[in-house]
Design a protein around this motif. Structure first.
Motif, PDB file in Angstrom:
ATOM      1  N   PRO A 102     -79.238 -12.198 -56.689  1.00 52.57           N
ATOM      2  CA  PRO A 102     -78.280 -11.268 -57.299  1.00 52.57           C
ATOM      3  C   PRO A 102     -78.451  -9.824 -56.841  1.00 52.57           C
ATOM      4  O   PRO A 102     -77.541  -9.011 -57.014  1.00 52.57           O
ATOM      5  CB  PRO A 102     -78.577 -11.406 -58.798  1.00 52.57           C
ATOM      6  CG  PRO A 102     -79.130 -12.786 -58.947  1.00 52.57           C
ATOM      7  CD  PRO A 102     -79.967 -12.981 -57.708  1.00 52.57           C
ATOM      8  N   ASP A 103     -79.604  -9.487 -56.249  1.00 52.62           N
ATOM      9  CA  ASP A 103     -79.798  -8.137 -55.734  1.00 52.62           C
ATOM     10  C   ASP A 103     -78.793  -7.790 -54.635  1.00 52.62           C
ATOM     11  O   ASP A 103     -78.601  -6.616 -54.312  1.00 52.62           O
ATOM     12  CB  ASP A 103     -81.218  -7.973 -55.183  1.00 52.62           C
ATOM     13  CG  ASP A 103     -82.268  -7.947 -56.291  1.00 52.62           C
ATOM     14  OD1 ASP A 103     -81.914  -7.577 -57.431  1.00 52.62           O
ATOM     15  OD2 ASP A 103     -83.429  -8.313 -56.028  1.00 52.62           O
ATOM     16  N   GLU A 104     -78.161  -8.794 -54.051  1.00 52.33           N
ATOM     17  CA  GLU A 104     -77.178  -8.566 -52.988  1.00 52.33           C
ATOM     18  C   GLU A 104     -75.820  -8.114 -53.550  1.00 52.33           C
ATOM     19  O   GLU A 104     -74.968  -7.637 -52.792  1.00 52.33           O
ATOM     20  CB  GLU A 104     -76.966  -9.855 -52.179  1.00 52.33           C
ATOM     21  CG  GLU A 104     -78.220 -10.498 -51.619  1.00 52.33           C
ATOM     22  CD  GLU A 104     -78.761  -9.784 -50.389  1.00 52.33           C
ATOM     23  OE1 GLU A 104     -78.119  -8.805 -49.938  1.00 52.33           O
ATOM     24  OE2 GLU A 104     -79.819 -10.210 -49.878  1.00 52.33           O
ATOM     25  N   ILE A 105     -75.604  -8.273 -54.844  1.00 52.73           N
ATOM     26  CA  ILE A 105     -74.283  -8.040 -55.437  1.00 52.73           C
ATOM     27  C   ILE A 105     -73.754  -6.629 -55.209  1.00 52.73           C
ATOM     28  O   ILE A 105     -72.599  -6.465 -54.776  1.00 52.73           O
ATOM     29  CB  ILE A 105     -74.296  -8.397 -56.937  1.00 52.73           C
ATOM     30  CG1 ILE A 105     -74.414  -9.915 -57.121  1.00 52.73           C
ATOM     31  CG2 ILE A 105     -73.045  -7.872 -57.642  1.00 52.73           C
ATOM     32  CD1 ILE A 105     -74.548 -10.355 -58.565  1.00 52.73           C
ATOM     33  N   SER A 121     -68.841 -12.834 -46.428  1.00 45.48           N
ATOM     34  CA  SER A 121     -69.626 -14.064 -46.531  1.00 45.48           C
ATOM     35  C   SER A 121     -71.087 -13.764 -46.225  1.00 45.48           C
ATOM     36  O   SER A 121     -71.405 -13.019 -45.292  1.00 45.48           O
ATOM     37  CB  SER A 121     -69.095 -15.109 -45.544  1.00 45.48           C
ATOM     38  OG  SER A 121     -69.833 -16.315 -45.644  1.00 45.48           O
ATOM     39  N   GLY A 122     -71.985 -14.342 -46.999  1.00 44.12           N
ATOM     40  CA  GLY A 122     -73.405 -14.184 -46.741  1.00 44.12           C
ATOM     41  C   GLY A 122     -73.839 -14.985 -45.527  1.00 44.12           C
ATOM     42  O   GLY A 122     -73.260 -16.022 -45.198  1.00 44.12           O
ATOM     43  N   VAL A 197     -78.083 -11.988 -45.805  1.00 42.15           N
ATOM     44  CA  VAL A 197     -78.597 -12.038 -47.176  1.00 42.15           C
ATOM     45  C   VAL A 197     -79.914 -12.797 -47.198  1.00 42.15           C
ATOM     46  O   VAL A 197     -80.218 -13.595 -46.310  1.00 42.15           O
ATOM     47  CB  VAL A 197     -77.580 -12.706 -48.135  1.00 42.15           C
ATOM     48  CG1 VAL A 197     -76.297 -11.898 -48.217  1.00 42.15           C
ATOM     49  CG2 VAL A 197     -77.285 -14.145 -47.718  1.00 42.15           C
ATOM     50  N   GLU A 198     -80.659 -12.560 -48.254  1.00 37.35           N
ATOM     51  CA  GLU A 198     -81.941 -13.238 -48.431  1.00 37.35           C
ATOM     52  C   GLU A 198     -81.717 -14.678 -48.878  1.00 37.35           C
ATOM     53  O   GLU A 198     -80.902 -14.952 -49.756  1.00 37.35           O
ATOM     54  CB  GLU A 198     -82.771 -12.499 -49.490  1.00 37.35           C
ATOM     55  CG  GLU A 198     -84.112 -13.152 -49.779  1.00 37.35           C
ATOM     56  CD  GLU A 198     -84.845 -12.511 -50.944  1.00 37.35           C
ATOM     57  OE1 GLU A 198     -86.001 -12.902 -51.193  1.00 37.35           O
ATOM     58  OE2 GLU A 198     -84.252 -11.626 -51.613  1.00 37.35           O
TER      59      GLU A 198
END
Length: 319
Positions: A102-105, A121-122, A197-198
């Protein structure tokens, strides 16, 4: 009621263990960035107590909303219902297994609002999956890029961000969740971006997807590619192919019969038409040609009676 800044849509199946941690993480990220939010959880027929867990989380996090299926319908159905419920300005999708962060939000939302993307898109560039999943995935993504022309490295990444109008305009069905970027492009949303993304190692449970998803994935790719080119006019494909086969078969049959008549007229040695394998291949081509033409004709009749035939995405108007 004002629309929230973000809607987080989470399809899930037997993920009761991970849900409390995921809900707390999303709440922490949203509050830390001053975002109003809602979480739309879609329980895809879980039998491990996931629904009871969601009911408990709702009392702690009022922003949680949920839909529960009576049985397992698949990820595409869950996303479809989640998209229908989403009210946020930006819609984020992520898996429930804590492998998406969720840190990517906040950054995904920024790319939508400030960089003008319709969809981001991730890309799980560094994956914590066995080689037996990574290499088939690489080949699958290469094929999807080649067919669609969309330069993404990871079509099937569950972590994506959308403008709200995108999720309201596309229909996700069957196993088409793998091809949401392609569906968005077909609907007229061509500003598609990508963000590294992670990818986190799975903390609870096990993967719900087996190798059969690769077979389904390629069949769905054929479907979505065909619909992109001929979905509105199936006669263009079936009619053209059927006409070509009919002409080839008819011309071959005429040539065989003509050659026999010529040889008879000049007293040359000849074989009966029915003794020649080419004659049967020509007849087969004629029959297949007629069937393909009729398939296109029936497809055209069905499409012309569809209630959604003249539904178009209107992006701009002047009155």
């Amino acid at each position: 009621m004002a629309a929230p800044d973000i809607s987080v849509v989470i399809p899930l199946y037997n993920e009761a263990e991970s849900l409390p941690e995921l809900a707390a993480w999303i709440d922490r990220v949203a509050r830390g960035n001053g975002l109003t939010y809602e979480v739309v959880m879609v329980d895809d027929g879980s039998d491990d107590g996931s629904w009871e867990t969601i009911e408990g989380l709702k009392r702690r996090y009022p922003a949680i909303r949920a839909v529960g299926f009576a049985r397992n319908y698949g990820k595409s159905a869950a996303l479809y219902c989640g998209f229908a419920e989403a009210r946020g300005e930006v819609v984020i999708t992520m898996d429930a297994d804590l492998q998406d962060s969720p840190d990517e939000i906040p950054e995904l939302r920024r790319m939508i609002l400030e960089e003008g993307y319709d969809l981001v898109s991730g890309w799980k560039k560094r994956r914590h999956d066995p080689a037996g999943k990574r290499w088939p995935s690489k080949f699958f993504n290469w094929t999807a890029r080649t067919v669609s022309g969309i330069r993404l490295h990871d079509f099937n990444c569950g972590l994506k961000a959308y403008r709200r109008k995108v999720v309201k305009a596309i229909e996700v069905y069957g196993e088409m969740h793998r091809y949401i970027p392609i569906l968005a492009k077909q609907a007229g949303f061509r500003r598609i971006g990508e963000k590294i993304v992670e990818h986190r190692a799975r903390k609870y449970g096990s993967s719900k997807f087996g190798m059969e998803r690769m077979v389904k994935g390629y069949l769905d790719l054929i479907t979505v590619s065909f619909l992109a080119h001929f979905g509105r006019s199936p006669m263009y494909f079936f009619g053209s192919l059927g006409t070509l086969m009919f002409l080839i078969g008819g011309a071959t049959t005429a040539w065989i019969i003509g050659a026999k008549l010529y040889k008879q007229a000049h007293a040359l040695p000849l074989r009966a038409v029915t003794d020649q394998p080419l004659f049967y291949l020509a007849i087969l081509a004629i029959i297949l040609g007629v069937q393909l033409f009729l398939a296109g004709f029936l497809g055209e009749l069905i499409d012309r009676n569809s209630g959604e035939r003249n539904n178009y995405l209107i992006d701009k108007t002047i009155n």
